[in-house]
Scaffold this active site. Structure first.
Site, short mmCIF file in Angstrom:
data_model
loop_
_atom_site.label_atom_id
_atom_site.label_comp_id
_atom_site.label_asym_id
_atom_site.label_seq_id
_atom_site.Cartn_x
_atom_site.Cartn_y
_atom_site.Cartn_z
CG ASP A 23 -0.27 8.77 1.11
OD1 ASP A 23 0.39 9.81 1.29
OD2 ASP A 23 -0.88 8.20 2.04
CB SER A 24 3.65 7.74 3.18
OG SER A 24 2.52 8.26 3.85
CE1 TYR A 55 7.34 7.81 2.18
CE2 TYR A 55 6.45 9.42 0.64
CZ TYR A 55 6.98 8.17 0.89
OH TYR A 55 7.16 7.29 -0.14
CB CYS A 86 1.71 12.04 -0.43
SG CYS A 86 2.75 12.22 1.03
CG ASN A 87 -1.31 17.34 1.75
OD1 ASN A 87 -1.72 18.43 1.44
ND2 ASN A 87 -2.10 16.29 1.85
CB THR A 88 4.59 14.64 3.41
OG1 THR A 88 3.58 14.73 4.42
CG2 THR A 88 5.94 14.81 4.06
CD GLU A 166 -0.78 4.15 7.44
OE1 GLU A 166 -0.74 2.91 7.41
OE2 GLU A 166 -1.06 4.85 6.44
CB CYS A 198 -2.11 15.03 6.25
SG CYS A 198 -1.58 13.30 6.31
CB THR A 199 -4.00 12.27 1.48
OG1 THR A 199 -2.74 11.63 1.69
CG2 THR A 199 -3.86 13.32 0.40
CG HIS A 200 -2.68 9.25 6.44
ND1 HIS A 200 -1.72 9.49 5.49
CD2 HIS A 200 -2.49 7.98 6.86
CE1 HIS A 200 -0.98 8.40 5.35
NE2 HIS A 200 -1.42 7.47 6.17
N1 DGL Z 1 -0.62 11.20 3.68
C1 DGL Z 1 0.55 11.97 3.65
C2 DGL Z 1 0.33 13.44 3.48
O1 DGL Z 1 -0.64 13.82 2.84
C3 DGL Z 1 1.74 11.61 4.46
C4 DGL Z 1 1.63 11.15 5.83
C5 DGL Z 1 2.96 10.65 6.35
O2 DGL Z 1 3.46 9.67 5.82
O3 DGL Z 1 3.49 11.26 7.28
O4 DGL Z 1 1.11 14.24 3.92
#
Ligand code: DGL
Length: 278
Positions: A23-24, A55, A86-88, A166, A198-200
């Protein structure tokens, strides 16, 4: 005559090899945490690209470049599967990642299994919150409606959530204000189901649930994704059943206080972070 797709040959892989997850930043830890729960004997290698985070506001080309380098790194480490947590990266670079992997190991992403599951259950109005780069790809809407045209899907970009997470602002007035502002948006007014795209975002699950009470069902994406990973490993006899002391390695492109804090909170103090610039 139906076209037969050739089953990939994974006979060179071994159950004892680690799973690669990336992931990012800290978001993919929500998937790694689920891997530890569901597949407790697996070793894994996690890569967080903290230097290039977020990302969500990068161009597809930049996201493809970072994702390809991380994929190469995970393959060099001898991973038996790659989880794009990571979805992005999934929305903008899955094709490039799969081309690079060229069928050598299975690639599991965080969008397709979720879209498919949602499409086959009956959800009439689905909302998706995600980064700008995920929303502008329109991938959730396309993937869900590819399976079920009767579902109405609205996607909303919620770009302040990743920086807030973050920065460690959980259970904080700043995140409450951000969540309230985004989830009150007219696009999400009539939803019955919400996908955290988004996994965050599962790291703010309690605050999101507080906003909705019981009105909206929130999809548990990490459990769907890891269910898919388990299914693929099982179908290829690649589940590690012997390992009593699983090893977890965490690599980051920049050591940040928050990554240290969250990874230690989830996985315990014994896990050192290793700096590995891309
Ligand atoms: N956790 C990531 C996702 O699922 C990316 C978040 C990011 O870096 O913007 O999209």
């Amino acid at each position: 005559m139906a076209l037969k797709t050739k089953k990939p040959d994974y006979s060179h892989l071994d159950a004892s090899m680690p799973i690669g997850v990336f992931d990012s930043g800290v978001g993919g830890l929500t998937v790694a945490r689920e891997i530890r729960k569901v597949l407790p004997k697996e070793n894994f290698i996690y890569y967080g690209d903290t230097k290039h985070l977020p990302y969500g506001d990068k161009s597809p080309e930049a996201i493809q470049g970072y994702s390809s380098k991380i994929t190469e790194f995970l393959l060099d480490q001898g991973c038996k599967a790659i989880v794009v947590a990571c979805n992005t990266a999934t929305a903008n670079a899955l094709k490039e990642i799969k081309e690079l992997v060229a069928g050598r190991v299975p690639v599991i992403d965080v969008i397709n299994p979720v879209a498919e599951k949602v499409a086959f259950e009956i959800h009439t109005n689905v909302g998706v919150i995600a980064t700008k780069a995920t929303v502008s790809s329109g991938i959730y809407r396309k993937s869900i409606r590819h399976h079920n045209k009767f579902i109405h899907v609205d996607e909303l970009a919620t770009p302040l959530m990743v920086p807030a997470i973050e920065e460690g602002f959980r259970n904080h007035p700043i995140t409450s204000a951000i969540i309230y502002n985004y989830l009150s948006h007219s696009k999400l007014k009539n939803i019955e189901t919400l996908i955290l795209g988004c996994t965050h975002y599962p790291l703010l699950l309690e605050e999101i649930k507080q906003f909705y009470g019981n009105r909206v069902r929130i999809i548990d994406s990490p459990s769907i994704v890891v269910g898919q990973l388990k299914f693929i490993l099982e179908s290829n006899h690649l589940v590690n059943t012997q390992n009593l002391n699983p090893e977890y390695h965490f690599y980051v492109s920049d050591i940040t206080k928050n990554f240290e804090k969250i990874s230690k909170k989830i996985f315990g103090n014994a896990i050192p972070l290793e700096l590995r610039p891309l």
